[in-house]
Design an enzyme around this catalytic site. Sequence first.
Site, PDB file in Angstrom:
ATOM      1  CE  LYS A 215      -1.957   2.442   3.311  1.00  0.00           C
ATOM      2  NZ  LYS A 215      -1.831   3.782   2.730  1.00  0.00           N
ATOM      3  CD  GLU A 289      14.323   0.488   7.205  1.00  0.00           C
ATOM      4  OE1 GLU A 289      14.865   1.504   7.677  1.00  0.00           O
ATOM      5  OE2 GLU A 289      14.956  -0.548   6.949  1.00  0.00           O
ATOM      6  CB  CYS A 323      13.451   8.775   7.235  1.00  0.00           C
ATOM      7  SG  CYS A 323      14.381   7.944   5.931  1.00  0.00           S
ATOM      8  CD  GLU A 420      10.686  12.015  11.273  1.00  0.00           C
ATOM      9  OE1 GLU A 420       9.641  11.477  11.674  1.00  0.00           O
ATOM     10  OE2 GLU A 420      11.470  11.482  10.472  1.00  0.00           O
TER      11      GLU A 420
HETATM   12  P1  NAD Z   1       2.814   7.555   8.449  1.00  0.00           P
HETATM   13  O1  NAD Z   1       3.289   6.626   9.503  1.00  0.00           O
HETATM   14  O2  NAD Z   1       1.781   8.535   8.783  1.00  0.00           O
HETATM   15  O3  NAD Z   1       2.228   6.707   7.208  1.00  0.00           O
HETATM   16  C1  NAD Z   1       3.008   5.713   6.581  1.00  0.00           C
HETATM   17  C2  NAD Z   1       2.066   4.727   5.920  1.00  0.00           C
HETATM   18  O4  NAD Z   1       1.348   4.032   6.930  1.00  0.00           O
HETATM   19  C3  NAD Z   1       1.031   5.345   4.998  1.00  0.00           C
HETATM   20  O5  NAD Z   1       0.886   4.526   3.863  1.00  0.00           O
HETATM   21  C4  NAD Z   1      -0.224   5.326   5.841  1.00  0.00           C
HETATM   22  O6  NAD Z   1      -1.414   5.283   5.093  1.00  0.00           O
HETATM   23  C5  NAD Z   1      -0.038   4.038   6.611  1.00  0.00           C
HETATM   24  N1  NAD Z   1      -0.780   3.931   7.860  1.00  0.00           N
HETATM   25  C6  NAD Z   1      -1.318   4.917   8.619  1.00  0.00           C
HETATM   26  N2  NAD Z   1      -1.927   4.393   9.714  1.00  0.00           N
HETATM   27  C7  NAD Z   1      -1.753   3.048   9.641  1.00  0.00           C
HETATM   28  C8  NAD Z   1      -2.129   1.963  10.487  1.00  0.00           C
HETATM   29  N3  NAD Z   1      -2.792   2.155  11.630  1.00  0.00           N
HETATM   30  N4  NAD Z   1      -1.767   0.714  10.129  1.00  0.00           N
HETATM   31  C9  NAD Z   1      -1.069   0.484   9.003  1.00  0.00           C
HETATM   32  N5  NAD Z   1      -0.694   1.484   8.150  1.00  0.00           N
HETATM   33  C10 NAD Z   1      -1.034   2.746   8.478  1.00  0.00           C
HETATM   34  O7  NAD Z   1       4.130   8.214   7.868  1.00  0.00           O
HETATM   35  P2  NAD Z   1       4.242   9.314   6.706  1.00  0.00           P
HETATM   36  O8  NAD Z   1       3.811  10.612   7.276  1.00  0.00           O
HETATM   37  O9  NAD Z   1       3.598   8.815   5.460  1.00  0.00           O
HETATM   38  O10 NAD Z   1       5.815   9.307   6.414  1.00  0.00           O
HETATM   39  C11 NAD Z   1       6.708  10.022   7.137  1.00  0.00           C
HETATM   40  C12 NAD Z   1       7.428   9.150   8.157  1.00  0.00           C
HETATM   41  O11 NAD Z   1       8.083   8.076   7.491  1.00  0.00           O
HETATM   42  C13 NAD Z   1       8.514   9.911   8.868  1.00  0.00           C
HETATM   43  O12 NAD Z   1       8.450   9.622  10.243  1.00  0.00           O
HETATM   44  C14 NAD Z   1       9.803   9.353   8.258  1.00  0.00           C
HETATM   45  O13 NAD Z   1      10.932   9.468   9.078  1.00  0.00           O
HETATM   46  C15 NAD Z   1       9.417   7.949   7.990  1.00  0.00           C
HETATM   47  N6  NAD Z   1      10.305   7.331   6.984  1.00  0.00           N
HETATM   48  C16 NAD Z   1      11.267   6.443   7.392  1.00  0.00           C
HETATM   49  C17 NAD Z   1      12.153   5.884   6.453  1.00  0.00           C
HETATM   50  C18 NAD Z   1      13.222   4.910   6.884  1.00  0.00           C
HETATM   51  O14 NAD Z   1      13.837   4.299   6.016  1.00  0.00           O
HETATM   52  N7  NAD Z   1      13.465   4.750   8.164  1.00  0.00           N
HETATM   53  C19 NAD Z   1      12.037   6.210   5.105  1.00  0.00           C
HETATM   54  C20 NAD Z   1      11.046   7.122   4.723  1.00  0.00           C
HETATM   55  C21 NAD Z   1      10.183   7.677   5.678  1.00  0.00           C
END
Ligand code: NAD
Length: 510
Positions: A215, A289, A323, A420
């Site tokens: 997704k 991640e 990230c 963050e």
């Molecule tokens: P988010 O956690 O809000 O969403 C990530 C994904 O999870 C989306 O597809 C969202 O629809 C889904 N999601 C939301 N609620 C969920 C649930 N209850 N169960 C399962 N899936 C759910 O994050 P974001 O705002 O999209 O992305 C930013 C974050 O991602 C930042 O914290 C960033 O640091 C992190 N990130 C980490 C890495 C890494 O490699 N460590 C890489 C890229 C981004």
Amino acid sequence: MAVTLDPSDKDSGSKDEKKKHGHKLSVPELIFGDLWEYDPAPETADPRIRSRYDLFIGGRFVAPQAGEYFASINPATEETVTEIAVASAADVDSAYVAAQMAYETVWRTMPGRERGKYVYRIARLLQDRAREFAVAESIDGGKPIKESRDFDVPMAAAHFFYHAGWADKLAYVAPGRTVQPIGVVGQVIPWNFPLLMLAWKIAPAIAAGNCVVIKPAETTSATAMKFAELLQEAGLPDGVVNIVTGGGETGAALTGHPAARKIAFTGSTDVGKLIMRQLAERGTRMTMELGGKAANVVFEDSPIDQAVEGVVHGIFFNQGHVCCAGSRLLVQESIAESFINKLQQRMETLRVGNPLDKNTDIGAINSREQLDRICELVESGVAEGAKLYQPSCALPSRGFFYRPTLFTEVTQSHRIAREEIFGPVLSILTFRTMDEAIEKANNTMYGLSAGVWTDKGSRILRMAAELKAGVVWANTFNKFDPASPFGGYKESGFGREGGRQGLLDYVDLS
Ligand code: NAD
């Protein structure tokens, strides 16, 4: 210095405006004057985005069972780019059924050299359609075309090339052990590198013989759905990769599905913790991640101009939607004043604007919600006593944009030093000794990445050993390679993506 917390304060980047606000003119501006006002240079390739996308299940586009769709917005214009389907729990279930079927009947038993040909073909097709994918990524997500064109898309293709090479060599991932695919894997990705995160997830999974239900994030699903078309073009057997779209509820249905043998999640630490709780009693394998708050540590003997460039790239690259962004700068006290001056001069030359313009350095913030979060955290920085600096660069009159921002006089307890921000905001702290630098850099719940800038190799080695971060860059920042594992410590998650270590997270060993 002129400061503004109001993102609607736009169009104020002319030289006259800068003088009026008391900003220094950059050296090129002083010498060449208006010669340095670039003409617009928009990228014009056709992104071939459909007006509506269904779900991609069992190799076909199928309408969501509840018939629900939502609009995906171009954050630079606030116009609708396309309509995206909302997958219900029943749709997610169909996707798992298709994946399980493909796993049992085709993919698990296919010889590695044959699987590798499909993965290789995906890489080649991505290369062939690179320009089109780059434009689509910039329109849907807001990142500058020079990043989607030069980084996201080529790096996504590189991940497929790299893993295509592993498909027939899996026995060498863990010599002396029997290596088997895990089965059906559920994957959820964020919005900051939509196509690249998809490649990081899908390439190792399918190269190792697994099938996938994935997704994308709700604000950036367009390139994932274009990728589904590309899979059809590549002739990938039906059901090996299934793409379901929607928000958190769809994500929760995907991560909680009993057919998932492993969940690979990239996103925020808060949602990562929700998923860990959801799966705690089930024993499903997981890789997480999550977020980061990286420190870029600059010593007095560092190559200063290079370090300034690295710090700018580390935090303003992709609007700080990274990230591993170097969102905390730790600079040695003896050079702090001159370093910050150079940094501010460099910030004056950054261009914020149309993501499709090839001269744009900083594109659009991905969504209004993210823009509001950045504004709120910046306001907290000012309220808690840090000193704010923003250059006078012009902002477009529509869309979600934010000026690159720098804070001095930051203490470790300030929210801007702890949380963050995920935006183009840099918090600067100083240090006197290496021990103090290590202590401050590690004083965070995160541990994803860090940077060290110094002339001394011994100092780099000690810092790399002492910094609690999955990646430590030395005299550079934000460099990636598919052969190099990436992942976090502490609340930045666990598991690795990329390289042999990343592949090990997609196989069962006996
Ligand atoms: P988010 O956690 O809000 O969403 C990530 C994904 O999870 C989306 O597809 C969202 O629809 C889904 N999601 C939301 N609620 C969920 C649930 N209850 N169960 C399962 N899936 C759910 O994050 P974001 O705002 O999209 O992305 C930013 C974050 O991602 C930042 O914290 C960033 O640091 C992190 N990130 C980490 C890495 C890494 O490699 N460590 C890489 C890229 C981004």
